[in-house]
Design a protein around this motif. Structure first.
Motif, mmCIF file in Angstrom:
data_model
loop_
_atom_site.group_PDB
_atom_site.id
_atom_site.type_symbol
_atom_site.label_atom_id
_atom_site.label_comp_id
_atom_site.label_asym_id
_atom_site.label_seq_id
_atom_site.Cartn_x
_atom_site.Cartn_y
_atom_site.Cartn_z
ATOM 1 N N ILE A 11 19.015 10.192 -13.318
ATOM 2 C CA ILE A 11 19.057 11.329 -14.242
ATOM 3 C C ILE A 11 17.771 12.137 -14.132
ATOM 4 O O ILE A 11 17.798 13.371 -14.081
ATOM 5 N N ASN A 131 21.684 11.633 -22.453
ATOM 6 C CA ASN A 131 21.035 11.229 -21.206
ATOM 7 C C ASN A 131 20.085 10.054 -21.391
ATOM 8 O O ASN A 131 19.488 9.594 -20.418
ATOM 9 N N SER A 196 29.467 13.094 -18.996
ATOM 10 C CA SER A 196 28.615 12.449 -19.995
ATOM 11 C C SER A 196 29.017 12.848 -21.414
ATOM 12 O O SER A 196 28.898 12.054 -22.344
#
Length: 235
Positions: A11, A131, A196
């Protein structure tokens, strides 16, 4: 030093790579609506004169700058993010703004914030909590560094609640958005975005996570038919 997981490193690397086009694509893909979402979220803070605010996952500093615009000049802001490339752009934006003396940046993951307990009067995180790989740990860290009586404000994408609009939105989000983004940046990063969001907990499930971390007086606000949601909690 906190060591990111393999997923966390992926990420971080992804955001380093897309940093140069990040602001442009935010405006393009949201039709500029993201600015209003940030304004609303920052408006939920309650920071006293001379206070200090932490903006986690600060990215290129949009929320940090909005906090500066909405608060007195003696309020200071710290932006924290794992992506050095995003933070470097944020530093340049802040240096060119009227708020250069009020905002500083740190390179740090949400799961291991390098700050003492009970430091900040308010905490924000916009489009970043999904995240955070270890979300319970990240929320616990936010609670740790927030002062008693302080407020956390979390802005995140969500699934619209109105069924006909939800179907239209999901078509755009899953099919159209990644293709448009791929013309200007790394397409896989903008495929990760809808994936996500779809994996993110429901509003009630996420508030339960916040409660487990210790936050009280929890509430949420749906924005633009539920495309985004603002969560507010207090310590």
């Amino acid at each position: 030093m906190y060591k990111l997981s393999e997923k966390g490193e992926r990420i971080r690397s992804m955001f380093d790579e897309i940093a140069p086009r990040y602001d442009f694509l935010n405006r393009l893909l949201s039709l500029g609506i993201d600015r209003g979402w940030r304004r609303f979220a920052v408006g939920q803070l309650a920071v006293p004169a001379g206070g200090e605010v932490l903006d986690i996952a600060t990215g290129t500093g949009d929320v940090a700058l909005e906090i500066a615009r909405q608060t007195p000049r003696d309020v200071s802001i710290v932006g924290a993010d794992v992506s050095r490339e995003m933070v470097e752009i944020g530093r340049q934006k802040v240096a060119a703004s009227p708020h250069a003396g009020r905002i500083i940046f740190e390179i740090s993951p949400c799961e291991a914030l390098p700050f003492v307990d009970n430091r900040f009067n308010g905490i924000t995180i916009a489009f970043g909590i999904r995240n955070v790989v270890d979300r319970p740990q990240g929320l616990a860290e936010m609670h740790r560094v927030l002062r008693p009586g302080g407020r956390v404000v979390i802005l995140e994408f969500s699934t619209p609640t109105f069924p006909p609009f939800r179907a239209l939105y999901q078509f755009y989000f899953l099919k159209v958005l990644p293709r448009i983004a791929g013309l200007f940046s790394r397409q896989s990063a903008y495929q990760y975005l809808p994936d996500s969001v779809m994996e993110f907990p429901s509003r009630e499930e996420f508030k339960a996570l916040m409660a487990t971390a210790g936050f009280k007086n929890l509430r949420h606000f749906n924005l633009t038919f539920g495309i985004a949601t603002v969560y507010v909690g207090e310590k």
